[in-house]
Design a protein around this motif. Sequence first.
Motif, short mmCIF file in Angstrom:
data_model
loop_
_atom_site.label_atom_id
_atom_site.label_comp_id
_atom_site.label_asym_id
_atom_site.label_seq_id
_atom_site.Cartn_x
_atom_site.Cartn_y
_atom_site.Cartn_z
N PHE A 46 0.85 -1.18 0.00
CA PHE A 46 0.00 0.00 0.00
C PHE A 46 0.90 1.24 0.00
N VAL A 47 0.32 2.35 -0.38
CA VAL A 47 1.03 3.63 -0.33
C VAL A 47 0.69 4.31 0.99
N VAL A 203 2.87 5.45 10.61
CA VAL A 203 2.71 5.38 9.15
C VAL A 203 1.24 5.10 8.90
N LEU A 204 0.59 5.99 8.15
CA LEU A 204 -0.83 5.87 7.84
C LEU A 204 -0.99 5.47 6.38
N PHE A 205 -1.88 4.51 6.12
CA PHE A 205 -2.08 4.06 4.75
C PHE A 205 -3.54 3.64 4.56
N PRO A 206 -4.17 4.11 3.47
CA PRO A 206 -5.55 3.72 3.19
C PRO A 206 -5.60 2.34 2.53
N PHE A 289 6.31 10.08 1.83
CA PHE A 289 5.59 8.94 1.27
C PHE A 289 6.50 7.71 1.29
N VAL A 290 5.91 6.55 1.62
CA VAL A 290 6.62 5.27 1.63
C VAL A 290 5.69 4.19 1.09
N THR A 291 6.27 3.06 0.74
CA THR A 291 5.48 1.88 0.38
C THR A 291 5.36 0.99 1.61
N VAL A 292 4.14 0.68 1.99
CA VAL A 292 3.88 -0.12 3.19
C VAL A 292 3.69 -1.57 2.78
#
Length: 385
Positions: A46-47, A203-206, A289-292
């Motif tokens: 996820f982004v 880290v928050l990701f939808p 921004f990171v890739t989760v």
Amino acid sequence: MRFIAYLMLVLLVSVAPPAHAQMPSGPPSVGVARAKQTAITETSEFVGRIQAINRVALTARVTAFIDQRLFTEGAEVNKGDLLYRLERAPFEATVQQQEAAVADASARLSNANIQLTRAQSLLNTPAGQRSNVDDAVANQRSLAAQVLSAQAQLKAAQINLGYTEIRAPVAGKISRTSITVGNVVSPSSGPLATIVSQDPMYVLFPVASRTLTELEKRYADKGGMNAVVVKLRLPDGSIYSHEGKIDYVEPSVSATTDTILMRAQIANPPRRPVEAGQEVERPLVDGAFVTVLVEGVQPVMALGIPRKAVLSDQQGEYVYVVGADDKVEQRRVQLGQSTPETAVIADGLKPGEMVVAEGIQRVRPGIKVSPGPASPPPAEAAGKS
């Protein structure tokens, strides 16, 4: 006649194959890999965005001149560090004035207590009067209330004096100052600076609501979201060395994006030992921004082949299968939860079947090939060395 013989000799030489010409080659050589049960770590990507756990805007609580700024802009500060010192003299004078008011009210209260005691002692004598006692009681209570009021005003003055020293309420990195020394600040002046906490970070990701449902089903018998770890792929493509844990799931679905916000907490230690006077560098920066990568804690067994053996077209994914007679067959497959190195086959292959993993560009359905073992992935090869 000689000319005709010479011409025939030239023709024979021109059509004769050169001595070094190669004979027609045999079947093309390809590298094959066997479909087998493999331990797979299930991963979903996820982004996400990095967010500081604490963010505090420093504001003035009283109106005064800024006397000193005691921090370096952009540096890390500790909880309780003195950051700004405001003009103290007017507030110190107010404290002294209120201390005097408390002392005066306390002295008058002491005298009222004496008067009340005397009036009560004379009440049972011919000189005593009930009205004198009542007046003394009222005066004593009034002065006691004045003492309490003076003490409250003294406390308020001491609080305002304390507000002339602005300290860090949390540890973190402080921004540049928005108001410089010598200016007057007040509660309406806005933030003087902002402190952003550094370790740990959020880290928050939808996550699409459907995807979240699939994740919950996948890990339901393994402990739910506690059975996954969160890894990060940084903007430069490297995998962050620390892992995180999901600690919050939004209770509602976004009406505009049909996603649910998830949050994980992850450590963010300094890159190198902290030295006094040196800037502290940390890998994660607030707002980046990171890739989760959401991974299962325990690997699962699944039918796997090298990811490079899988091709795709408009109809979907397929592989080239080498049969017992070394002939190539194109086989449609369905992929499961795969990794960058291993493709999990949900349908289309059986354990033990051989697929072409190297030399695919030389293969087409129906031809005969010369199979050989494909080279192992770099990680596997390193483990065997």
